[in-house]
Design an enzyme around this catalytic site. Structure first.
Site, PDB file in Angstrom:
ATOM      1  N   HIS A  55     -24.813  41.821  23.995  1.00  0.00           N
ATOM      2  CA  HIS A  55     -23.739  42.222  25.376  1.00  0.00           C
ATOM      3  C   HIS A  55     -24.059  43.894  25.828  1.00  0.00           C
ATOM      4  CE1 HIS A  55     -21.212  38.913  24.259  1.00  0.00           C
ATOM      5  NE2 HIS A  55     -21.339  39.229  23.003  1.00  0.00           N
ATOM      6  N   LYS A 103     -24.974  65.145  -1.832  1.00  0.00           N
ATOM      7  CA  LYS A 103     -25.091  63.954  -2.358  1.00  0.00           C
ATOM      8  C   LYS A 103     -23.503  63.307  -2.276  1.00  0.00           C
ATOM      9  CE  LYS A 103     -25.521  60.367  -5.072  1.00  0.00           C
ATOM     10  NZ  LYS A 103     -26.274  59.573  -4.752  1.00  0.00           N
ATOM     11  N   CYS A 130     -25.415  57.734 -21.333  1.00  0.00           N
ATOM     12  CA  CYS A 130     -25.303  58.200 -21.740  1.00  0.00           C
ATOM     13  C   CYS A 130     -26.482  58.170 -22.507  1.00  0.00           C
ATOM     14  CB  CYS A 130     -24.116  58.027 -23.407  1.00  0.00           C
ATOM     15  SG  CYS A 130     -22.701  57.472 -22.411  1.00  0.00           S
ATOM     16  N   LYS A 185     -30.083  53.913   6.222  1.00  0.00           N
ATOM     17  CA  LYS A 185     -31.425  54.453   4.626  1.00  0.00           C
ATOM     18  C   LYS A 185     -32.912  54.901   5.443  1.00  0.00           C
ATOM     19  CE  LYS A 185     -29.498  53.735   1.111  1.00  0.00           C
ATOM     20  NZ  LYS A 185     -28.266  54.337   1.243  1.00  0.00           N
ATOM     21  N   ASN A 198     -25.151  55.298 -27.388  1.00  0.00           N
ATOM     22  CA  ASN A 198     -25.051  55.272 -25.503  1.00  0.00           C
ATOM     23  C   ASN A 198     -24.546  53.350 -25.327  1.00  0.00           C
ATOM     24  OD1 ASN A 198     -25.787  54.574 -22.819  1.00  0.00           O
ATOM     25  ND2 ASN A 198     -28.072  54.577 -23.744  1.00  0.00           N
ATOM     26  N   GLY A 199     -24.015  53.698 -24.617  1.00  0.00           N
ATOM     27  CA  GLY A 199     -23.519  51.959 -23.838  1.00  0.00           C
ATOM     28  C   GLY A 199     -22.479  51.005 -24.488  1.00  0.00           C
ATOM     29  N   TRP A 218     -21.338  60.030 -20.465  1.00  0.00           N
ATOM     30  CA  TRP A 218     -20.928  59.551 -19.076  1.00  0.00           C
ATOM     31  C   TRP A 218     -19.767  58.639 -19.420  1.00  0.00           C
ATOM     32  CZ3 TRP A 218     -21.595  60.148 -14.087  1.00  0.00           C
ATOM     33  CH2 TRP A 218     -21.363  59.070 -13.861  1.00  0.00           C
ATOM     34  N   GLU A 243     -31.485  57.855   7.631  1.00  0.00           N
ATOM     35  CA  GLU A 243     -31.207  59.682   6.635  1.00  0.00           C
ATOM     36  C   GLU A 243     -32.538  59.738   5.774  1.00  0.00           C
ATOM     37  OE1 GLU A 243     -28.398  59.245   3.219  1.00  0.00           O
ATOM     38  OE2 GLU A 243     -28.907  57.118   3.413  1.00  0.00           O
ATOM     39  N   GLU A 245     -26.943  48.740   6.122  1.00  0.00           N
ATOM     40  CA  GLU A 245     -27.058  49.968   5.277  1.00  0.00           C
ATOM     41  C   GLU A 245     -28.203  49.812   5.849  1.00  0.00           C
ATOM     42  OE1 GLU A 245     -25.847  51.507   3.147  1.00  0.00           O
ATOM     43  OE2 GLU A 245     -27.664  51.799   1.914  1.00  0.00           O
ATOM     44  N   ARG A 259     -27.874  61.858 -17.770  1.00  0.00           N
ATOM     45  CA  ARG A 259     -27.239  60.492 -18.009  1.00  0.00           C
ATOM     46  C   ARG A 259     -26.094  60.808 -17.993  1.00  0.00           C
ATOM     47  NH1 ARG A 259     -31.399  57.402 -19.738  1.00  0.00           N
ATOM     48  NH2 ARG A 259     -29.310  55.653 -20.669  1.00  0.00           N
TER      49      ARG A 259
END
Ligand code: M6R
Length: 608
Positions: free
Chosen positions: A507, A603, A2, A488, A101-102, A75, A491, A484, A27
């Protein structure tokens, strides 16, 4: 995650706080609220949704003239995004308000105690527990600073808070423990906030608060105290040089770089509230709602699918649960029998809105299997529709390329695998404790090695920037990392890259190897190292260049060795992943690509 801001000065405070919140909205934006000292008591306005909803509410009210106020953008972690869960929260007599926040990890124990003392709660938040605890402690310690310190000594977890007390209308108190909090020093005005951009238009002079400290500000002064004994702390202000645009990225060149460097915090946050009181074993109440599945389907897209592939190894090896991992767009159309007795399915999605993953989840519902969402965004469709949800708590991920979200997903999968393994009795507590200790040590290790890792990534990116193709190879736990790494690179830098299980090379794909087609081998010093070493030799025998990401002390013939500290497998992947992310980041930046918003991507893929 947050955002909080507090202002004590000479201007109307609510507009200042609202402007600050706008710059903290990255946030979290599930709800927002402000509080100010009013003619009688504390004035509060809160609204569900983005800040614009709160702005509309304030615009419909008489102007607030107070020169002190605090605000919050949320958040959601504890309690759904709703106005009753929006901050600020007040104690029952409305004499104290806080924004937070937390996560207060022991909020349930504290809540039970307060309930027994007659407190009623309006929200499901841990924050309301904290403000009520402060109110309770004021009964024996009327001084607000002392009562706050006493309450904070009882609260476990991570927090940055700001507090306003009816009896001290021009004063704000703020405190931090493992969550960011900065004081901005202006002329005749002072600020506290989660992040510098919140007050950057008004001052560049700052004081960074440390863990375990409380600050008291008014328009003209600031004092810092230790929470432990209220002894005073002296600290010199620093001066910030960033412009606003860079500041939103915390001084990082791109959001992606900021998010890569946030991964130590993401691991800390992912562990907070997910461990038992001794902090040595997992505590996942979300899993207790489900019976232990006899088999699992994991369904996801892109990077989240890679996290699932990695998680399969842990769920199979530790919890001895057979696992199938599917790409959501394939799973949703496959004719396969989902109705297996005692089976369950996990749907992994950072955004919680990926159309194929959502459709696959609905298919799981139709088949009558228990569904478990692994999501970052609270209130997202998958989070709402899954029977049970584990939030990965990575905080908003802004760069289109997913980085810290994958780390948070892997962490959640590791905790799930350990939890189920313990419940099934196929992992001893001693081993579980060892794995948790590794996870707990990771954030400080990553904090130490990330800057050096970035330098190495930069060197290698420059050296290999003219290549048009790349192989990424790995075995076992490292195969999902190879996938991955390749994703990365393609993209972000638009260089063709293939991720392969190293044993598959001979193979067919090995035919592509030549001096211009390099291989990035993920070669940790684990049980499959000798096998991967042979695959690297096969590539080199065909004049292929090799970058090998490996550990100290191994004997390996490669063009470029990239040594990272050795951590026992499979959790070693959490230390190798940032190297792959940084290599792609540096490559894209060197090639002048749009790192945060690569072409053709979004996104959140909300269409099929
Ligand atoms: O929000 P989700 O985790 O469901 O998104 C899945 C993919 O779209 C996402 O991971 C995508 O592959 C990223 N661009 C990878 O960096």
């Amino acid at each position: 995650m947050c955002g909080i801001i507090g202002y004590a000065g000479h201007r109307p405070a609510v507009p200042v706080v609202m402007e600050g919140l706008e710059r903290l909205e990255y946030r979290g934006y599930d709800s927002a609220g402000v509080a100010w000292p009013a003619a009688c008591g504390i004035g509060v306005a809160r609204a569900r949704g983005k800040l614009s909803a709160l702005a509309e509410k304030l615009a419909a009210m008489p102007p607030v003239l107070a020169t002190c106020a605090m605000g919050h953008t949320r958040w959601a972690t504890h309690g759904e995004p709703a106005e009753r869960n929006a901050h600020p929260h007040l104690c029952p007599d409305r004499s104290v308000a806080i924004v937070h926040n937390g996560i207060i990890e022991n909020y349930q124990e504290l809540r039970q105690d307060l309930l027994a003392r007659g407190y009623a709660f309006q929200s499901e938040t841990d924050t309301e527990v904290l403000v009520n605890l402060i109110a309770e402690r004021r009964k024996t310690e009327p001084d607000i600073l002392r009562a706050l310190a006493v309450a904070l000594r009882e609260a476990r977890g991570a927090y940055a808070i700001c507090l306003l007390c009816e009896e001290e209308p021009g004063v704000l108190y703020a405190a931090r423990q493992q969550a960011p909090l900065i004081c901005g020093i202006g002329v005749g005005e002072n600020f506290v906030a989660s992040d510098i951009p919140a007050f950057l238009p008004w001052t560049r002079k700052v004081v960074f608060l440390e863990d375990g400290e409380i600050i008291r500000i008014n328009a003209t002064s600031r004092e810092i105290f230790r929470i432990s004994d209220l002894s005073p702390v002296g600290r010199e202000p620093a001066s910030i040089q960033w412009d606003m645009q860079a500041a939103r990225k915390d001084g990082y060149r791109h959001f992606m770089l900021k998010e890569i460097f946030e991964q130590p915090r993401v691991i800390n946050d992912g562990l907070a509230g997910r461990l038992n009181a001794a902090h040595d074993l997992p505590a996942l109440p979300e899993l207790d709602a489900l019976p232990i599945p006899s088999r699992l389907d994991i369904v996801a897209c892109g990077t989240s699918w890679h996290a699932g592939l990695w998680g399969r190894h842990l769920l199979e090896n530790w919890a001895q649960i057979p696992v199938s991992v599917d790409i959501a767009s394939e799973f949703r159309y496959r004719e396969r029998l989902l109705l297996e007795k005692d089976g369950a399915a996990i749907f992994i999605s950072q955004s919680g809105e990926t159309a194929d993953t959502l459709a696959a989840l609905r298919r799981g519902h139709d088949a009558g299997i228990p569904t478990l969402g692994l999501c970052n965004v609270v209130g997202s469709s998958i989070a709402r529709e899954a029977r049970s949800v584990i939030f990965t708590q990575a905080g908003p991920e802004i760069s289109v390329a997913s980085t810290k979200a994958m780390t948070s997903q892997m962490l959640a999968l590791a905790l799930m695998a350990i939890s189920w393994a313990l419940r099934k009795g196929c992992m001893e507590q001693r081993e579980a404790r060892e794995q948790i200790a590794i996870l707990r040590d990771l954030p400080s290790l990553l904090d130490d090695i990330l800057p050096e890792m970035r330098v190495r990534a930069q060197e290698l990116a420059v050296k290999y920037a003219t290549c048009k193709n790349f192989f990424y190879l790995g075995r076992g736990f490292s195969w999902p990392l190879a996938l991955e790494g390749a994703l990365k690179l393609k993209e972000l830098s638009y260089i063709h890259a293939e991720g392969y299980a190293a044993g598959e090379m001979k193979h067919g794909p090995i035919a592509l190897i030549d001096p211009a087609f390099p291989t990035f081998a993920i070669a940790p010093d684990d049980a499959l190292f000798a096998k991967l070493k042979s695959n690297i030799m096969e590539v080199r025998a065909r004049n292929g260049k090799v970058i090998a990401l490996t550990n100290p002390g191994v004997e390996l013939d490669a063009d470029d060795l990239w040594i990272v500290p050795k951590i026992p497998a499979p959790l070693s992947a959490l230390a190798a992943l940032p190297a792959l992310q940084l290599f792609s980041y540096q490559m894209a930046d060197y090639l002048g690509k749009d790192v945060d918003q690569p072409r053709n991507l979004a996104k959140s893929v909300t269409v099929e």
